[in-house]
Every structure is written in structure tokens, then in C-alpha cells.
Design a protein around this motif. Structure first.
Motif, PDB file in Angstrom:
ATOM      1  N   ALA A   1       0.826  -1.206   0.000  1.00 15.56           N
ATOM      2  CA  ALA A   1       0.000   0.000   0.000  1.00 15.56           C
ATOM      3  C   ALA A   1       0.866   1.263   0.000  1.00 15.56           C
ATOM      4  CB  ALA A   1      -0.936  -0.006   1.199  1.00 15.56           C
ATOM      5  N   VAL A   2       1.929   1.249   0.810  1.00 12.66           N
ATOM      6  CA  VAL A   2       2.824   2.413   0.878  1.00 12.66           C
ATOM      7  C   VAL A   2       3.508   2.642  -0.466  1.00 12.66           C
ATOM      8  CG1 VAL A   2       4.944   3.302   1.913  1.00 12.66           C
ATOM      9  CG2 VAL A   2       3.187   2.270   3.356  1.00 12.66           C
ATOM     10  N   LEU A   3       4.007   1.564  -1.071  1.00 15.96           N
ATOM     11  CA  LEU A   3       4.668   1.685  -2.366  1.00 15.96           C
ATOM     12  C   LEU A   3       3.698   2.159  -3.447  1.00 15.96           C
ATOM     13  CD1 LEU A   3       6.954  -1.493  -2.347  1.00 15.96           C
ATOM     14  CD2 LEU A   3       7.678   0.904  -2.180  1.00 15.96           C
ATOM     15  N   PHE A   4       2.479   1.635  -3.395  1.00 13.00           N
ATOM     16  CA  PHE A   4       1.459   2.035  -4.374  1.00 13.00           C
ATOM     17  C   PHE A   4       1.144   3.523  -4.249  1.00 13.00           C
ATOM     18  CE2 PHE A   4      -3.022   2.823  -5.401  1.00 13.00           C
ATOM     19  CZ  PHE A   4      -3.034   2.442  -6.731  1.00 13.00           C
ATOM     20  N   LEU A   5       0.959   3.983  -3.012  1.00 14.45           N
ATOM     21  CA  LEU A   5       0.648   5.402  -2.796  1.00 14.45           C
ATOM     22  C   LEU A   5       1.816   6.291  -3.204  1.00 14.45           C
ATOM     23  CD1 LEU A   5      -1.219   5.241   0.636  1.00 14.45           C
ATOM     24  CD2 LEU A   5      -2.215   5.714  -1.621  1.00 14.45           C
ATOM     25  N   LEU A   6       3.044   5.829  -2.954  1.00 16.09           N
ATOM     26  CA  LEU A   6       4.213   6.590  -3.353  1.00 16.09           C
ATOM     27  C   LEU A   6       4.278   6.712  -4.879  1.00 16.09           C
ATOM     28  CD1 LEU A   6       6.838   8.038  -2.635  1.00 16.09           C
ATOM     29  CD2 LEU A   6       7.990   5.804  -2.661  1.00 16.09           C
ATOM     30  N   CYS A   7       4.039   5.593  -5.556  1.00 13.75           N
ATOM     31  CA  CYS A   7       4.031   5.614  -7.028  1.00 13.75           C
ATOM     32  C   CYS A   7       2.927   6.535  -7.554  1.00 13.75           C
ATOM     33  CB  CYS A   7       3.849   4.200  -7.582  1.00 13.75           C
ATOM     34  SG  CYS A   7       5.279   3.128  -7.333  1.00 13.75           S
ATOM     35  N   LEU A   8       1.766   6.468  -6.918  1.00  9.14           N
ATOM     36  CA  LEU A   8       0.646   7.316  -7.315  1.00  9.14           C
ATOM     37  C   LEU A   8       1.009   8.794  -7.131  1.00  9.14           C
ATOM     38  CD1 LEU A   8      -2.341   7.315  -8.257  1.00  9.14           C
ATOM     39  CD2 LEU A   8      -2.990   7.357  -5.846  1.00  9.14           C
ATOM     40  N   PHE A   9       1.636   9.103  -5.996  1.00 10.59           N
ATOM     41  CA  PHE A   9       2.044  10.481  -5.707  1.00 10.59           C
ATOM     42  C   PHE A   9       3.048  10.977  -6.756  1.00 10.59           C
ATOM     43  CE2 PHE A   9       5.177  13.336  -3.809  1.00 10.59           C
ATOM     44  CZ  PHE A   9       4.373  14.355  -3.334  1.00 10.59           C
ATOM     45  N   LEU A  10       4.069  10.149  -7.038  1.00 10.94           N
ATOM     46  CA  LEU A  10       5.093  10.552  -7.998  1.00 10.94           C
ATOM     47  C   LEU A  10       4.520  10.691  -9.406  1.00 10.94           C
ATOM     48  CD1 LEU A  10       8.071   8.349  -6.753  1.00 10.94           C
ATOM     49  CD2 LEU A  10       7.753  10.818  -6.402  1.00 10.94           C
ATOM     50  N   ALA A  11       3.628   9.761  -9.775  1.00 11.46           N
ATOM     51  CA  ALA A  11       3.002   9.829 -11.098  1.00 11.46           C
ATOM     52  C   ALA A  11       2.145  11.085 -11.219  1.00 11.46           C
ATOM     53  CB  ALA A  11       2.153   8.586 -11.341  1.00 11.46           C
ATOM     54  N   ASP A  12       1.393  11.405 -10.162  1.00 14.87           N
ATOM     55  CA  ASP A  12       0.562  12.609 -10.179  1.00 14.87           C
ATOM     56  C   ASP A  12       1.416  13.848 -10.355  1.00 14.87           C
ATOM     57  OD1 ASP A  12      -1.872  14.323  -9.449  1.00 14.87           O
ATOM     58  OD2 ASP A  12      -0.453  14.844  -7.860  1.00 14.87           O
ATOM     59  N   ARG A  13       2.523  13.944  -9.610  1.00 19.70           N
ATOM     60  CA  ARG A  13       3.378  15.117  -9.713  1.00 19.70           C
ATOM     61  C   ARG A  13       4.025  15.207 -11.096  1.00 19.70           C
ATOM     62  NH1 ARG A  13       0.630  15.877  -5.770  1.00 19.70           N
ATOM     63  NH2 ARG A  13       1.319  16.984  -3.891  1.00 19.70           N
ATOM     64  N   ALA A  14       4.436  14.071 -11.628  1.00 21.56           N
ATOM     65  CA  ALA A  14       5.077  14.074 -12.944  1.00 21.56           C
ATOM     66  C   ALA A  14       4.089  14.469 -14.041  1.00 21.56           C
ATOM     67  CB  ALA A  14       5.670  12.692 -13.238  1.00 21.56           C
ATOM     68  N   VAL A  15       2.892  13.859 -14.008  1.00 26.35           N
ATOM     69  CA  VAL A  15       1.879  14.174 -15.026  1.00 26.35           C
ATOM     70  C   VAL A  15       1.411  15.619 -14.878  1.00 26.35           C
ATOM     71  CG1 VAL A  15      -0.441  13.636 -15.866  1.00 26.35           C
ATOM     72  CG2 VAL A  15       1.134  11.791 -15.272  1.00 26.35           C
ATOM     73  N   GLY A  16       1.193  16.054 -13.638  1.00 26.71           N
ATOM     74  CA  GLY A  16       0.777  17.430 -13.400  1.00 26.71           C
ATOM     75  C   GLY A  16       1.798  18.430 -13.908  1.00 26.71           C
ATOM     76  N   TYR A  17       3.074  18.150 -13.640  1.00 27.38           N
ATOM     77  CA  TYR A  17       4.132  19.043 -14.117  1.00 27.38           C
ATOM     78  C   TYR A  17       4.180  19.049 -15.642  1.00 27.38           C
ATOM     79  CZ  TYR A  17       8.772  20.937 -15.060  1.00 27.38           C
ATOM     80  OH  TYR A  17       9.813  21.691 -15.554  1.00 27.38           O
ATOM     81  N   GLY A  18       4.081  17.860 -16.236  1.00 24.01           N
ATOM     82  CA  GLY A  18       4.121  17.767 -17.698  1.00 24.01           C
ATOM     83  C   GLY A  18       2.979  18.532 -18.347  1.00 24.01           C
ATOM     84  N   LEU A  19       1.778  18.384 -17.795  1.00 28.30           N
ATOM     85  CA  LEU A  19       0.618  19.091 -18.351  1.00 28.30           C
ATOM     86  C   LEU A  19       0.767  20.603 -18.182  1.00 28.30           C
ATOM     87  CD1 LEU A  19      -2.359  16.804 -17.252  1.00 28.30           C
ATOM     88  CD2 LEU A  19      -1.589  17.251 -19.592  1.00 28.30           C
ATOM     89  N   SER A  20       1.281  21.037 -17.030  1.00 30.74           N
ATOM     90  CA  SER A  20       1.443  22.478 -16.813  1.00 30.74           C
ATOM     91  C   SER A  20       2.439  23.071 -17.814  1.00 30.74           C
ATOM     92  CB  SER A  20       1.888  22.759 -15.376  1.00 30.74           C
ATOM     93  OG  SER A  20       3.212  22.302 -15.149  1.00 30.74           O
ATOM     94  N   GLN A  21       3.471  22.297 -18.178  1.00 33.92           N
ATOM     95  CA  GLN A  21       4.422  22.777 -19.176  1.00 33.92           C
ATOM     96  C   GLN A  21       3.788  22.836 -20.563  1.00 33.92           C
ATOM     97  OE1 GLN A  21       7.524  24.071 -18.356  1.00 33.92           O
ATOM     98  NE2 GLN A  21       6.493  23.818 -16.375  1.00 33.92           N
ATOM     99  N   LEU A  22       2.922  21.857 -20.869  1.00 34.44           N
ATOM    100  CA  LEU A  22       2.199  21.893 -22.139  1.00 34.44           C
ATOM    101  C   LEU A  22       1.265  23.098 -22.202  1.00 34.44           C
ATOM    102  CD1 LEU A  22       1.286  18.129 -22.666  1.00 34.44           C
ATOM    103  CD2 LEU A  22       2.968  19.479 -23.941  1.00 34.44           C
ATOM    104  N   VAL A  23       0.621  23.392 -21.079  1.00 38.04           N
ATOM    105  CA  VAL A  23      -0.261  24.568 -21.008  1.00 38.04           C
ATOM    106  C   VAL A  23       0.539  25.830 -21.307  1.00 38.04           C
ATOM    107  CG1 VAL A  23      -1.645  26.010 -19.457  1.00 38.04           C
ATOM    108  CG2 VAL A  23      -1.911  23.523 -19.417  1.00 38.04           C
ATOM    109  N   ARG A  24       1.734  25.904 -20.748  1.00 38.45           N
ATOM    110  CA  ARG A  24       2.569  27.101 -20.924  1.00 38.45           C
ATOM    111  C   ARG A  24       3.030  27.260 -22.370  1.00 38.45           C
ATOM    112  NH1 ARG A  24       5.490  30.233 -17.322  1.00 38.45           N
ATOM    113  NH2 ARG A  24       5.059  28.798 -15.616  1.00 38.45           N
ATOM    114  N   THR A  25       3.275  26.139 -23.081  1.00 37.54           N
ATOM    115  CA  THR A  25       3.811  26.216 -24.439  1.00 37.54           C
ATOM    116  C   THR A  25       2.726  26.275 -25.511  1.00 37.54           C
ATOM    117  OG1 THR A  25       3.934  23.789 -24.567  1.00 37.54           O
ATOM    118  CG2 THR A  25       5.891  24.953 -23.782  1.00 37.54           C
ATOM    119  N   SER A  26       1.462  26.160 -25.114  1.00 34.87           N
ATOM    120  CA  SER A  26       0.366  26.197 -26.079  1.00 34.87           C
ATOM    121  C   SER A  26       0.235  27.579 -26.709  1.00 34.87           C
ATOM    122  CB  SER A  26      -0.940  25.822 -25.374  1.00 34.87           C
ATOM    123  OG  SER A  26      -2.066  26.023 -26.228  1.00 34.87           O
ATOM    124  N   ASP A  27      -0.355  27.624 -27.909  1.00 37.70           N
ATOM    125  CA  ASP A  27      -0.644  28.898 -28.567  1.00 37.70           C
ATOM    126  C   ASP A  27      -1.968  29.490 -28.080  1.00 37.70           C
ATOM    127  OD1 ASP A  27       0.161  30.847 -30.631  1.00 37.70           O
ATOM    128  OD2 ASP A  27      -1.682  30.235 -31.639  1.00 37.70           O
TER     129      ASP A  27
END
Length: 318
Positions: A20-46
């Protein structure tokens, strides 16, 4: 000493906790990575609001408002005719509170425009609409504040899940404009009004009223733009005859808006400037033909404001 296989095995309960701890850690890291990636896409959009934060929305003339203003102009057409860059941040559903946040963020990321054209509809908004723009929480503290004040639950979930932070009705348009980089060259409302749309309005007219809190913030935005050295023009966009059949609401709204504005800010009433069906997508939105017909009127008032701005700049230099 002999230890049985049964005692050597990890306890099932410990394994479950570890998993459970490992799963939540992976979920947390995936959320931060995807969130960061999307925010960068938002910034580079026209997309127009993304460009605001990328610092690529610099213009002499800025247009703002909701979908009515968005349907009112094609910035690139005005740019060619004026010989001065025109940029629009007008967006569907924008109210005065959200508009103010974007205008202040604009001033932080670009030089102040010489002229801002503000359509009056945000002052007539019946509600605060910041959650519809919550994607920009990742780029703007002001938008985070607006979302928190309007819909605290969205702000809470956005703090927990960064992927959720960039989710909003605006996100599909933002992602499309990463590839389709023509945000300022294309406009909505290219159809033509028909008898059915007119009949629907007559049965259930969507007649807005000035919202005191919205009007107060609208006027605050005007004063902040003036403080930055910008000339402000307020516009009442053209309406189809079906929408102004009872003109009392238009006169009342404009009277209240005028009273709230600084005395040196003009309000141009173009509500009755166009009357034929060919100019409208629906009772309150212009189509391509309507935009072309309105353009000479807009150009006239924008040119005068630009002249005043240039004259004042020249006087200050002397």
C-alpha cells in the motif's frame, strides 16, 4: 537452531502495508510528474491565455471580455489594418473577477498595452466563473486565489492532486493549440442566425442585469489599467434585434456601467449598430460577416485612443 519455514515468511499484514505504501508513493510521484508535464504543455500552447504567461502576448491593443468579445474581433485582421499589434484574451464564460486576475497577470508578463478594449458583458455575469479556468492555477497565484474563493473543494483537490489542478473545460482547447497554432487568426460564430434561434430567444430571453460585485471589480480593473498608463475603451457589442426588442435592459445596464467608470473612460454603445440576420450567429454573437461589418467602427475608436496614448507619451518625453 532450526527455524520453521512458517516463521521465516514475512507476515501477510506487513506485506499488505508495504504494498500500500509503495502504491501510494508511485501514485504520488506519477501525479506530480503528469501534473508538471501538463502544466508545461499549457505554458507552451498557442492558446491566448497560455501565451499571456509565456510572455508572448505583447500588443499595443488588448481586447478582453467573454464569448461576446471573442466573437467581436479577429485580432490579426485588426493588426493588419491598424499597423499596430492587437491581441485578444477574450474567452467564453469570463466574468469580471477572472478577467481582473488575467489582466493583472498580463501586466506582470508583458509591457502594458497602449489601449485595452473591454466589452461590458463580464460586468453582467451572474456568477463567478474562475473554476472554468482552473487549468491556469498551475501558472498563476491569482487564479489559485480566485478558484479557492469561488469553489474551495476544487482548490483543495488541486492541492492534493496536481493532475487535477490543470483539469478544466479549457484544457482540450489549450492542448489543441499546441499543434494548431492559430489562436488569434480564427474566431468562433461563423454560422448564421435562423428563425428557430430567434423564436427560442423570444420564448425565453436571456436578459442579463448588472451584478454589483461584478461591476465593482470591472471598474477596479479599468482603474488598474489606467494606473499602468493604458487608455481604456468600454464597448457594448452589437445585438440582434431579437435581443434588444425590449431595449430598457440595455439602457439600464449601460447607465450603471457608465456611473461606475472613471469619467475619462468612454463607453461606446454599438448594441444597435447591426440589425440584419446575416451578421449574427445567434442573438448576442456576431459571425464572420458581422465582425467585418463592425470592424470600421472599432477601428475608428481604437485609432483615436492610440493617438491619445501616443500624444501623451510624446508630451511626457518632452
Amino acid at each position: 537452531m532450526f527455524v520453521s519455514d512458517e516463521n521465516a515468511k514475512p507476515k501477510p499484514r506487513f506485506q499488505a502495508i508495504k504494498f500500500a505504501v509503495l502504491f501510494l508513493l508511485c501514485l504520488f510521484l506519477a501525479d506530480r510528474a503528469v501534473g508538471y508535464g501538463l502544466s508545461q504543455l499549457v505554458r507552451t500552447s498557442d492558446y491566448r491565455l497560455s501565451r499571456l504567461y509565456a510572455g508572448t502576448a505583447k500588443a499595443d491593443v488588448l481586447v478582453t471580455g467573454n464569448s461576446v468579445a471573442n466573437a467581436m474581433v479577429i485580432p490579426t485582421n485588426l493588426t493588419k489594418t491598424l499597423g499596430s499589434p492587437v491581441f485578444s484574451i477574450a474567452s467564453h464564460g469570463m466574468d469580471s473577477f477572472t478577467q481582473q486576475a488575467f489582466l493583472e497577470d498580463y501586466l506582470e508578463n508583458q509591457p502594458a498595452p497602449k489601449v485595452v478594449v473591454m466589452e461590458i458583458r463580464p460586468a453582467l455575469s451572474p456568477m463567478r466563473t474562475a473554476p472554468a479556468f482552473s487549468t491556469f492555477q498551475s501558472l498563476s497565484q491569482r487564479m489559485r486565489t480566485q478558484v479557492r474563493e469561488t469553489e474551495p473543494s476544487i482548490a483543495t483537490w488541486s492541492t492534493v492532486f496536481h493532475t487535477f489542478r490543470v483539469n478544466s473545460p479549457q484544457l482540450p482547447n489549450i492542448l489543441i493549440k499546441i499543434i494548431d497554432r492559430d489562436d488569434q487568426r480564427t474566431g468562433p460564430s461563423n454560422g448564421k442566425i435562423n428563425a428557430s434561434l430567434i423564436h427560442q430567444w423570444q420564448i425565453r430571453p436571456n436578459v442579463p442585469e448588472v451584478a454589483p460585485a461584478q461591476l465593482r471589480v470591472f471598474a477596479e480593473s479599468v482603474r488598474k489599467l489606467q494606473a499602468a498608463g493604458t487608455k481604456v475603451i468600454v464597448i457594448a457589442a452589437p445585438l440582434h434585434p431579437a435581443a434588444r426588442k425590449d431595449g430598457a435592459w440595455i439602457a439600464k445596464a449601460e447607465r450603471e456601467v457608465r456611473a461606475a467608470l472613471p469619467g475619462d473612460v468612454p463607453l461606446f454603445d454599438f448594441s444597435a449598430a447591426l440589425s440584419e440576420d446575416q451578421y449574427f450567429e445567434d442573438p448576442i454573437h456576431l459571425n464572420r460577416t458581422g465582425r467585418a461589418a463592425l470592424e470600421p467602427l472599432l477601428l475608428k475608436v481604437i485609432r483615436k485612443a492610440l493617438e491619445r496614448s501616443d500624444n501623451e507619451s510624446s508630451s511626457q518625453k518632452k
